[in-house]
Design an enzyme around this catalytic site. Structure first.
Site, PDB file in Angstrom:
ATOM      1  N   GLN A   1      -3.967  -1.711   9.958  1.00 55.19           N
ATOM      2  CA  GLN A   1      -3.901  -3.053   9.379  1.00 55.19           C
ATOM      3  C   GLN A   1      -4.396  -4.085  10.395  1.00 55.19           C
ATOM      4  O   GLN A   1      -3.899  -4.146  11.513  1.00 55.19           O
ATOM      5  CB  GLN A   1      -2.452  -3.367   8.960  1.00 55.19           C
ATOM      6  CG  GLN A   1      -2.294  -4.681   8.241  1.00 55.19           C
ATOM      7  CD  GLN A   1      -2.971  -4.716   6.866  1.00 55.19           C
ATOM      8  OE1 GLN A   1      -2.920  -3.753   6.106  1.00 55.19           O
ATOM      9  NE2 GLN A   1      -3.631  -5.822   6.560  1.00 55.19           N
TER      10      GLN A   1
ATOM     11  N   LYS B   1       0.832  -1.203   0.000  1.00 55.15           N
ATOM     12  CA  LYS B   1       0.000   0.000   0.000  1.00 55.15           C
ATOM     13  C   LYS B   1       0.870   1.259   0.000  1.00 55.15           C
ATOM     14  O   LYS B   1       0.590   2.224  -0.718  1.00 55.15           O
ATOM     15  CB  LYS B   1      -0.932  -0.008   1.220  1.00 55.15           C
ATOM     16  CG  LYS B   1      -2.035  -1.065   1.094  1.00 55.15           C
ATOM     17  CD  LYS B   1      -2.742  -1.341   2.408  1.00 55.15           C
ATOM     18  CE  LYS B   1      -3.688  -2.531   2.239  1.00 55.15           C
ATOM     19  NZ  LYS B   1      -4.295  -2.993   3.490  1.00 55.15           N
TER      20      LYS B   1
ATOM     21  N   ASP C   1     -10.512   3.083   4.224  1.00 57.78           N
ATOM     22  CA  ASP C   1     -10.913   1.676   4.113  1.00 57.78           C
ATOM     23  C   ASP C   1     -12.439   1.554   4.078  1.00 57.78           C
ATOM     24  O   ASP C   1     -12.968   0.487   3.767  1.00 57.78           O
ATOM     25  CB  ASP C   1     -10.385   0.893   5.325  1.00 57.78           C
ATOM     26  CG  ASP C   1      -9.305  -0.101   4.945  1.00 57.78           C
ATOM     27  OD1 ASP C   1      -9.101  -0.302   3.732  1.00 57.78           O
ATOM     28  OD2 ASP C   1      -8.692  -0.674   5.856  1.00 57.78           O
TER      29      ASP C   1
END
Ligand code: NAP
Length: 286
Positions: free
Chosen positions: A98, A54, A121
């Site tokens: 994460q 990412k 997200d």
């Protein structure tokens, strides 16, 4: 094989190039450089690879990276403090915690503390609520990727029968809501659905997001359907999806492969969300 392959890798590359050009134009126009903060607690190798991917993809499109790595024994409060700081840091447009986190850190609870304006997200309850109400907001990345694949292939959704197998908060549920927002007639299936093959055979657009290797059989596919396979399953034969690809491709008009289908879209849509968050925050008075 009769189906056209939906090439997620190529479409993801196109989205990434578009984001790169849009970031450059935004900054040239005086916009603040978008920034993506990632928070990784612990040293799980798979998570480290995801976060590294990412950050690398962000750098390639001109998004600033803030790569926070905490030791595996970092206390919950320390991660909470960091998220609080990132929420108020004007250089940070998007925050990504994460998951999974080590046991002493309540990852899902911390995800809820992310400022919804920075929730790239799309997983906070506010973002989920905005999606459920059909209001603008940041959408989860994999579901957005699915919709982007359908859009780029001009798949007609208005009035279409769409069947989504899987109802997770991460994938199935948001995909169903996004299809509904495009005026598809949506059926959501799950582990208690009766006669799943018959329900799938109704689908003009069939999305499988289950996590069971090759569960969806060829004769579950309506001839001419578009089949999107979100599943990623590691088997002795390598990575396979939730759909029996070879058999389904004999009946479908279009189908995503695994790998190179939905998978590459997730990071591409994360980058797009980060730019969208930067633009929205510039438009919102502090
Ligand atoms: P999940 O949270 O485990 O949810 C699986 C869903 O499938 C549940 O709703 C479950 O029903 C349903 N299900 C299980 N067995 C079933 C059966 N026999 N018949 C019908 N439905 C059944 O999984 P997820 O996070 O949504 O992920 C789904 C798949 O997508 C996984 O393979 C995952 O690796 C993959 N994935 C890919 C990406 C990507 O970037 N491409 C991103 C995320 C996930 P119940 O609710 O009734 O239990």
């Amino acid at each position: 094989m009769t189906a056209q392959i939906i090439d997620g890798k190529a479409i993801a590359a196109a989205v990434r190039a578009e984001v790169r050009d849009a970031v450059a134009a935004w900054v040239a126009d005086g916009g603040t450089q978008p920034g993506l903060a990632t928070v990784l607690v612990g040293d799980d190798p798979a998570s480290a690879v995801y976060v590294g991917g990412k950050q690398k993809a962000s750098a390639e499109v001109g998004i600033a990276g803030f790569d926070h790595r905490l030791p595996h024994d970092a206390p919950h409060d320390e991660v909470e403090r960091l998220i609080g700081e990132l929420n108020t840091d004007p250089r940070v447009s998007g925050i990504l915690l994460q998951l999974p986190t080590p046991p002493q850190v309540d990852g899902p609870a911390l995800t809820e503390l992310i400022d919804p304006a920075k929730d790239v997200d799309g997983l906070t309850p506010i973002s989920a609520g905005l999606l459920a109400k059909g209001r603008p907001g940041l959408r989860p990345c994999t579901p957005s990727g699915v919709l982007e694949l359908l859009r780029r292939h001009d798949v007609a959704l208005e009035g279409a029968e769409a069947v989504v197998v899987g109802r997770s908060d991460l994938v199935g549920k948001p995909i169903a809501q996004m299809l509904l927002a495009r005026n598809a007639t949506v059926t959501m299936c799950h582990s208690r659905t009766r006669d799943l093959p018959a329900v799938c055979r109704r689908a003009d657009v069939l999305v499988a997001a289950v996590g069971r290797a090759r569960m969806v059989q060829g004769d579950w596919i309506k001839p001419g359907a578009t089949v999107i396979d979100v599943g990623i399953n590691r088997t002795e034969d390598g990575l396979v999806g939730d759909v029996d690809f070879e058999a389904a491709a004999e009946r479908a008009a279009r189908i995503t492969p695994v790998p190179r289908g939905v998978g590459p879209m997730t990071i591409a849509m994360l980058l797009r969300n980060t730019l969208a968050a930067a633009r929205a925050s510039a438009a919102t008075p502090a």
